[in-house]
Design a protein around this motif. Structure first.
Motif: not given
Length: 319
Positions: A25-26, A33-42, A284-287
């Motif tokens: 999990l660690i 975190w990266i994957t979820s941020t890549a699909f989030k609104p800014r 979000t763009v960086i992710a």
């Protein structure tokens, strides 16, 4: 006594399983975190506490592949209705996509940087593994004067971190015209990975019995024919494992790519952090760029996972 011992073994097994799950999990948390941020609104990328449940969208990927600028005033209803669905996502974020005089969408630099990473990583991996296999075969099968010293010298090229030699290499590259070129990075990455390739491949070739080649030579094979038809197939697992390690190193390298390149040959690692939005970093763009950058090496490692496991168990660490 046996029952008590069985209970203690079960308890230890449960503790070991729990420890493995926690460690897993660690390690997976940053990827999630990266994957979820890549699909989030800014506006949800930096909320405190973090937003876990959200409606995913593709606007970070649209921004990643297009040039954009800050929107001055809201678009008219006609402009909004005439825009394609993916451009409306950028409008909703307070930005607009930059177009040429003929109305063509201006692409960002990410596709070129991603292609540069592929060219440099694949070419340097092929060269490092190929030269390393030939060198390791020579050390393994022939008596080389000063073999231990030569192997130590080859290994010593990995003892200094890349940033230490980056400035001298930059000055030398500037003189010979290799700055901001694909071949400049390929030469650096090949040299950096060659020592690892030699040591790992020597361990694999040492495990192949010499009698196989001797039998082939008796049957009329030349030394090179025996090498390509006997040694290479037997060492295929080692070659695959070495290629995985060399590819990962070249794919993720940052220091040389940052200092030695600017635009033409710049790879993705130094380009991704430079992506900013209107005044503030657009995480979000960086992710999104990081998420896409992880895919090739993840796929390559997954396809060769069996060879990679054996490569971690055998090879240069075994005498």
């Amino acid at each position: 006594m046996a029952a008590v011992q069985t209970r203690s073994e079960r308890a230890l097994n449960r503790v070991a399983i729990a420890a493995v799950l926690v460690i897993t999990l660690i390690f997976l948390a940053p990827i999630y975190w990266i994957t979820s941020t890549a699909f989030k609104p800014r506006n949800l990328a930096t909320t405190i506490p973090p937003t876990v449940l959200f409606e995913p969208e593709l606007s970070p990927f649209v921004k990643l592949f297009t040039k954009r600028s800050q929107l001055r005033g809201a678009p008219t209803p006609e402009e909004y209705a005439a825009a394609p669905w993916w451009e409306r996502m950028v409008f909703d974020g307070g930005e607009k996509i930059v177009r040429s005089g003929r109305g063509e969408v201006q692409p960002s630099g990410y596709p070129n940087r991603f292609m540069n990473s592929l060219i440099v990583a694949i070419t340097s991996t092929v060269l490092a593994v190929g030269m390393g296999t030939f060198t390791a075969y020579g050390f393994s099968r022939f008596k080389v004067k000063g073999e231990a010293d030569l192997l130590f010298f080859i290994l010593s090229t990995r003892m200094l971190p890349p940033v230490v030699v980056a400035i001298p290499m930059f000055l030398m590259y500037r003189v010979v015209g290799l700055n901001d070129t694909h071949w400049g990075l390929i030469i650096l990455y090949t040299a950096f990975n060659l020592s690892f390739s030699v040591w790992l491949m020597k361990g694999f070739i040492d495990e192949i019995p010499k009698e196989y080649e001797e039998a082939a030579l008796v049957d009329g094979y030349t030394r090179m024919e025996a090498f390509f038809k006997i040694v290479i197939p037997e060492a295929a697992t080692g070659i695959a494992a070495t290629a995985v390690f060399c590819f990962i190193t070249a794919w993720n390298e940052y220091a040389f790519a940052l200092i030695m390149t600017n635009r033409r040959a710049q790879t993705a690692p130094p380009f991704i952090p430079s992506q900013v939005g209107s005044g503030l970093p657009d995480w979000t763009v960086i992710a999104a760029g990081t998420f896409l950058f992880l895919l090739p090496v993840a796929i390559f490692t997954f396809l060769l996972r069996n060879h990679l496991l054996r490569g971690m168990s055998f090879g240069a660490i075994r005498k």
